[in-house]
Write an enzyme that holds these catalytic residues in place. Structure first.
Site, PDB file in Angstrom:
ATOM      1  N   ASP A 278      -7.568 -11.576   7.521  1.00 36.17           N
ATOM      2  CA  ASP A 278      -7.518 -10.263   7.230  1.00 36.17           C
ATOM      3  C   ASP A 278      -9.083  -9.750   6.985  1.00 36.17           C
ATOM      4  O   ASP A 278      -9.618  -8.560   7.443  1.00 36.17           O
ATOM      5  CB  ASP A 278      -6.985  -9.991   6.045  1.00 36.17           C
ATOM      6  CG  ASP A 278      -6.833  -8.627   5.274  1.00 36.17           C
ATOM      7  OD1 ASP A 278      -6.924  -7.821   5.852  1.00 36.17           O
ATOM      8  OD2 ASP A 278      -6.694  -8.551   3.859  1.00 36.17           O
TER       9      ASP A 278
ATOM     10  N   LYS B  74       0.618  -1.283   0.018  1.00 38.38           N
ATOM     11  CA  LYS B  74      -0.117  -0.039   0.051  1.00 38.38           C
ATOM     12  C   LYS B  74       0.782   1.337  -0.105  1.00 38.38           C
ATOM     13  O   LYS B  74       0.489   2.330  -0.360  1.00 38.38           O
ATOM     14  CB  LYS B  74      -0.913   0.011   1.234  1.00 38.38           C
ATOM     15  CG  LYS B  74      -2.113  -0.996   0.825  1.00 38.38           C
ATOM     16  CD  LYS B  74      -3.230  -0.651   2.159  1.00 38.38           C
ATOM     17  CE  LYS B  74      -4.256  -1.707   1.758  1.00 38.38           C
ATOM     18  NZ  LYS B  74      -5.247  -1.865   2.788  1.00 38.38           N
TER      19      LYS B  74
ATOM     20  N   HIS C 225      -2.712 -12.768  -0.466  1.00 40.04           N
ATOM     21  CA  HIS C 225      -3.803 -12.486   0.643  1.00 40.04           C
ATOM     22  C   HIS C 225      -5.065 -12.208   0.121  1.00 40.04           C
ATOM     23  O   HIS C 225      -6.157 -12.339   1.133  1.00 40.04           O
ATOM     24  CB  HIS C 225      -3.243 -11.849   1.922  1.00 40.04           C
ATOM     25  CG  HIS C 225      -3.243 -10.315   1.376  1.00 40.04           C
ATOM     26  ND1 HIS C 225      -2.002  -9.767   0.870  1.00 40.04           N
ATOM     27  CD2 HIS C 225      -4.147  -9.439   1.783  1.00 40.04           C
ATOM     28  CE1 HIS C 225      -2.177  -8.540   0.768  1.00 40.04           C
ATOM     29  NE2 HIS C 225      -3.460  -8.343   1.212  1.00 40.04           N
ATOM     30  N   HIS C 226      -5.449 -11.794  -1.093  1.00 37.66           N
ATOM     31  CA  HIS C 226      -6.796 -11.602  -1.528  1.00 37.66           C
ATOM     32  C   HIS C 226      -7.245 -12.527  -2.498  1.00 37.66           C
ATOM     33  O   HIS C 226      -8.248 -12.282  -3.265  1.00 37.66           O
ATOM     34  CB  HIS C 226      -6.807 -10.226  -2.249  1.00 37.66           C
ATOM     35  CG  HIS C 226      -6.968  -8.884  -1.208  1.00 37.66           C
ATOM     36  ND1 HIS C 226      -7.726  -8.790  -0.103  1.00 37.66           N
ATOM     37  CD2 HIS C 226      -5.754  -8.167  -0.712  1.00 37.66           C
ATOM     38  CE1 HIS C 226      -7.324  -7.704   0.477  1.00 37.66           C
ATOM     39  NE2 HIS C 226      -6.041  -7.073   0.365  1.00 37.66           N
TER      40      HIS C 226
HETATM   41 FE   LIG Z   1      -4.432  -6.597   1.454  1.00 41.99          FE
END
Ligand SMILES: [Fe+2]
Length: 326
Positions: free
Chosen positions: A277, A198, A248-249
């Site tokens: 998450d 990010k 992770h998505h």
């Molecule tokens: Fe993420």
């Protein structure tokens, strides 16, 4: 560019552990005057004390020792986060060859046979000091990445504490399904770093109050690959963490991003991370909606796992774990 030289102006520290004065003197003589700082210990207890006081760069460790034996010393070195990267060379006599297997099992890097050959010793020491220094270097770069991950969180009001919570949920779920300590460490680091990409997403999008446009959402969705690319040069030390960052998505039915992985293509670490998450996202405030109750979040996640998104068994373990805690 090589900073290794600049970073380590100190002499490499070597700890020699042997209960026989003659062996100790011999090894000391072999390594004397070669630019090393030498420390000696005569039993396991003294060895552990010197290791924690001096944090050597290499340990030459006799297997048969009074008080605490060499194998146990080795296990303790390897089981401690502060010392586990210190190479351990076990030294054993020819008639104690079974020590070799047990030594490798205890986490030793290499073993050498008595009587020690001087040239072989020097070659081994030089080689492992090099490895240690390069690992130290990677570790310090790794620390920079951890700092970046913490920094991103500070920038984004809505994700305060998110990485710590995700890391803790994931770690505890891993523990609940009896993963090994080494695997738990991978998960913990993965939790801390999963959103590090990010850093490459503009602030205006990252902390936009309100819903994202389709275009903005597309940009947000690049963060797993950005994080992956950032950490890829560190694959030597972060090998198993990197896929967690990238994937992770992902969802088990292939509808996630960035790779649309399916089922077994998604590792158990990554499945755990996805559950942790999503659960944290649902149960905390977001710019576009307030937090949900735990019951509602669980209901939604169960529906989603029916739809094929999350690992059902892991989700049920996670729910059980939450119930046991409350
Ligand atoms: Fe993420």
């Amino acid at each position: 560019m090589d900073f290794t030289h600049e970073m380590h102006v100190d002499k490499p520290k070597i700890l020699i552990v042997d209960d026989e004065e003659m062996n100790l003197n011999l090894l000391e003589a072999y390594l004397f005057n070669r630019g090393y700082e030498l420390y000696m210990a005569r039993d396991g207890e003294e060895a552990l004390e010197k290791i924690s006081n001096h944090l050597p760069d290499l340990i030459l460790l006799d297997v048969r020792l009074p008080k605490i034996d060499g194998l146990e010393v080795c296990r303790q070195i390897k089981g401690n986060d502060k010392t586990r990267l210190i190479p351990v060379i076990l030294i054993t006599a020819l008639d104690q060859l079974e020590d070799k297997i047990m030594g490798i099992d205890a986490g030793a890097e290499e073993y050498m046979l008595k009587p020690i050959n001087k040239l072989e010793l020097l070659a081994t020491v030089i080689r492992w000091i090099k490895v240690k220094r390069s690992n130290d270097h990677l570790e310090s770069v790794e620390n920079v990445i951890f700092s970046i991950a913490r920094f991103i969180e500070k920038k984004d009001f809505y994700t305060q504490g998110h990485t710590d919570r995700v890391s803790a949920y994931a770690y505890n779920l891993g523990k609940k399904i009896y993963l090994q300590q080494e695997e738990l460490d991978i998960i913990k680091k993965g939790g801390a770093l999963h959103d590090v990409g990010k850093i490459g997403i503009p602030d205006a999008i990252l902390s936009k109050p309100g819903r994202l446009t389709e275009e903005e959402y597309k940009i947000i969705k690049t963060h797993p690959v950005l994080g992956y690319e950032m950490c890829l040069p560190l694959k030597k030390t972060m090998g198993q963490i990197i896929p967690i960052i990238r994937n992770h998505h992902e969802k088990l039915d292939g509808s996630g991003y960035p790779d649309g992985l399916k089922g077994d293509q998604i590792s158990v670490y990554t499945r755990i991370m996805a559950i942790a998450d999503v659960f944290d996202a649902l149960t905390t405030d977001r710019p576009y909606r307030p937090s949900m109750t735990i019951e509602r979040a669980i209901r939604i996640m169960r529906e989603e796992s029916e739809r094929g998104w999350w690992d059902k068994d892991l989700l049920e373990e996670f729910i059980k774990m939450r119930e046991e805690k409350s």
